[in-house]
Design a protein around this motif. Structure first.
Motif, PDB file in Angstrom:
ATOM      1  N   GLU A  61       0.811  -1.224   0.000  1.00  0.00           N
ATOM      2  CA  GLU A  61       0.000   0.000   0.000  1.00  0.00           C
ATOM      3  C   GLU A  61       0.839   1.265   0.000  1.00  0.00           C
ATOM      4  N   LEU A  62       2.133   1.147   0.325  1.00  0.00           N
ATOM      5  CA  LEU A  62       3.016   2.316   0.332  1.00  0.00           C
ATOM      6  C   LEU A  62       3.827   2.458  -0.941  1.00  0.00           C
ATOM      7  N   MET A  63       3.887   1.409  -1.731  1.00  0.00           N
ATOM      8  CA  MET A  63       4.810   1.380  -2.859  1.00  0.00           C
ATOM      9  C   MET A  63       4.460   2.423  -3.927  1.00  0.00           C
ATOM     10  N   GLU A  64       3.164   2.619  -4.180  1.00  0.00           N
ATOM     11  CA  GLU A  64       2.777   3.553  -5.231  1.00  0.00           C
ATOM     12  C   GLU A  64       3.169   4.984  -4.885  1.00  0.00           C
ATOM     13  N   SER A  65       2.898   5.417  -3.647  1.00  0.00           N
ATOM     14  CA  SER A  65       3.274   6.774  -3.255  1.00  0.00           C
ATOM     15  C   SER A  65       4.787   6.921  -3.186  1.00  0.00           C
ATOM     16  N   GLU A  66       5.490   5.835  -2.834  1.00  0.00           N
ATOM     17  CA  GLU A  66       6.946   5.868  -2.785  1.00  0.00           C
ATOM     18  C   GLU A  66       7.523   6.085  -4.185  1.00  0.00           C
ATOM     19  N   LEU A  67       6.938   5.448  -5.167  1.00  0.00           N
ATOM     20  CA  LEU A  67       7.448   5.570  -6.534  1.00  0.00           C
ATOM     21  C   LEU A  67       7.010   6.855  -7.214  1.00  0.00           C
ATOM     22  N   PHE A  68       5.733   7.207  -7.075  1.00  0.00           N
ATOM     23  CA  PHE A  68       5.179   8.302  -7.862  1.00  0.00           C
ATOM     24  C   PHE A  68       4.967   9.590  -7.070  1.00  0.00           C
ATOM     25  N   GLY A  69       5.051   9.518  -5.736  1.00  0.00           N
ATOM     26  CA  GLY A  69       4.800  10.702  -4.924  1.00  0.00           C
ATOM     27  C   GLY A  69       3.315  10.893  -4.660  1.00  0.00           C
ATOM     28  N   HIS A  70       2.987  11.922  -3.884  1.00  0.00           N
ATOM     29  CA  HIS A  70       1.583  12.175  -3.574  1.00  0.00           C
ATOM     30  C   HIS A  70       1.386  13.636  -3.207  1.00  0.00           C
ATOM     31  N   THR A  71       0.137  14.082  -3.291  1.00  0.00           N
ATOM     32  CA  THR A  71      -0.226  15.429  -2.880  1.00  0.00           C
ATOM     33  C   THR A  71      -0.658  15.411  -1.421  1.00  0.00           C
TER      34      THR A  71
END
Length: 463
Positions: free
Chosen positions: A220-230
């Protein structure tokens, strides 16, 4: 940016609570207030009531941060900072003033101030400014050390003279400048990240080499780790953050253990490889990136495709160029060179004298299965340094059957302490699990935290 296991090996840098601060203000109340508030947080907090007093302190002490009032009798804070800048002082500075205006802000920026705090201020405001300033200083120093380390390590490629390694180094040199994706396969501990770094160094790309271990992150953390988040993209997203793709822009992103990536995220990675654009969580805005992808796995990804756990289209997209690394048991002629390199590096890191391996040591080492590959070899060399024992003694009775879960151990010397026996057993179990501390701790019937503490305690005792 959240760190993972691949970022764990970093140069030693000064911790924030060991930083030193000088407060320069003609108001005694401000000086005392700040000194009391900061004394328990930092190793040294000095005060001066004027620029002249501050000069005397600077003659004997190097401060990490200066907190300076702009309006003081005699020389103002800005005038004093200009003078010490001219003398070569490049330290961080936070200005304070009760009469902030545009001219003060411009002067502060021109002198490289990290912040300008208007009086009266809340202590939380000042503490936040100090933390940001010292964090910046720490990162600057860390970057300097990393650049020096890179400059002092000119070798590009894998260490070895065997025919297999020579061919791999030739392949690395050939494919380095290409922008194409690379898939590196090989057993755990064979040096897949080293090969990826070598490809990046050969590429001429101006950006950073950014590694991430896909198996070390929660899905669940991998996507924000790779692409970032607002900010607000999910419950704990209290502020916006760039992802690793952004940090690797114009550089290389190394996806270790890519076979552990969830299928849903594999589809998004495929889209980035096809379009060259990422979409941070919480936004519809796409951001262009120029990133070369190098992926690695210790599993057979083609078999994972057949099993349905890895996307076939992503596999073909990653497998444009392939690099297969051999296990250590297939390149035993490289043992002397590898051991020499490890002794030099580990003796320096541990602060211990170098040792020599005999032909008897290498004869026994050539009989080992080396399931942990280079990582297992590193553990052996480190154990030899710390225990002061030859390798052939430590390897007597080590695991002989690669498929056995039982450690067959010869009796320990009678002059060993219980601590020596415990440490040797821990190292053997680590070797049996290819250096995987989590699996070793489970095998030993203890926790990963306890295992780490015992290993660190042993290193400290021998240092």
């Amino acid at each position: 940016m959240a760190m993972n296991e691949q970022w764990a090996e970093r140069p030693a840098t000064t911790s924030l609570n060991s930083m030193t601060i000088l407060i320069v203000d003609d108001e005694e109340g401000i000086r005392d207030f700040l000194q009391r508030a900061l004394n328990r947080l930092y190793s040294r907090v000095d005060t001066a009531d004027s620029a002249d007093s501050a000069d005397l302190l600077l003659n004997t002490t190097q401060y990490d941060l200066l907190i300076v009032d702009i309006c003081m009798p005699g020389r103002s804070g800005v005038e004093w900072m200009q003078q010490i800048r001219d003398r070569g002082n490049t330290g961080n500075v936070i200005f304070m003033t009760a009469f902030a205006d545009m001219n003060h802000a411009i002067e502060a920026l021109r002198l490289g101030a990290n912040d300008l705090i208007q009086k009266p201020f809340r202590i939380e405001q000042m503490r936040s400014a100090i933390r940001k300033s010292l964090d910046h200083l720490r990162l600057t120093r860390e970057n300097f050390v990393l650049q020096r380390q890179l400059a002092s390590t000119p070798q590009v490629g894998l260490l070895g003279k065997s025919a297999t390694i020579v061919r791999i180094n030739q392949l690395i040199e050939r494919i380095g400048p290409a922008p194409s994706a690379v898939l590196i396969e090989g057993e755990s501990g064979t040096g897949k990240e080293l090969a990826a770094r070598a490809i990046h160094q050969s590429s001429g790309r101006q950006g950073s080499f950014v590694p991430i271990n896909c198996a070390a992150l929660a899905p669940e953390l991998m996507e924000s780790e790779l692409f970032g988040h607002t900010k607000g993209a999910f419950t704990s997203a209290h502020q916006a953050r760039e992802g690793l793709f952004s940090y690797a822009d114009h550089g290389t992103l190394f996806l270790d253990e890519v076979s552990e990536m969830p299928l849903a995220l594999q589809a998004k990675l495929l889209r980035v490889l096809e379009d060259g654009r990422i979409r941070p969580l919480g936004t519809e805005r796409e951001v262009p990136v120029n990133v070369r992808i190098i992926a690695a796995s210790n599993k057979d990804i083609a078999a994972a495709v057949q099993a349905g756990s890895f996307r076939e289209d992503l596999y073909y997209r990653l497998n444009v160029l392939q690099c297969q690394l051999p296990p250590l048991r297939d390149r035993l002629e490289d043992l002397p060179l590898l051991v020499e390199h490890l002794i030099e590096r580990l003796s320096r890191d541990l602060g211990m004298p170098t040792i020599q391996f005999s032909e008897a040591d290498f004869a026994v080492m050539r009989q080992q299965p080396w399931r942990g590959n280079i990582r297992e070899l590193k553990n052996l060399v480190e154990r030899c340094l710390l225990l002061g024992m030859p390798a052939h003694d430590l390897l007597q009775g080590s695991v002989s059957d690669p498929n056995s879960n039982t450690l067959q151990v010869q009796g320990y010397p009678l002059d060993w302490t219980l601590e020596d026996v415990e440490y040797a057993h821990i190292e053997r179990v680590l070797d049996a699990h290819g250096g995987n501390k989590t699996q070793a701790a489970k095998h030993l019937g203890t926790t990963r935290k306890t295992l780490d503490r015992k290993l660190q305690s042993r290193i400290n005792d021998r240092a």
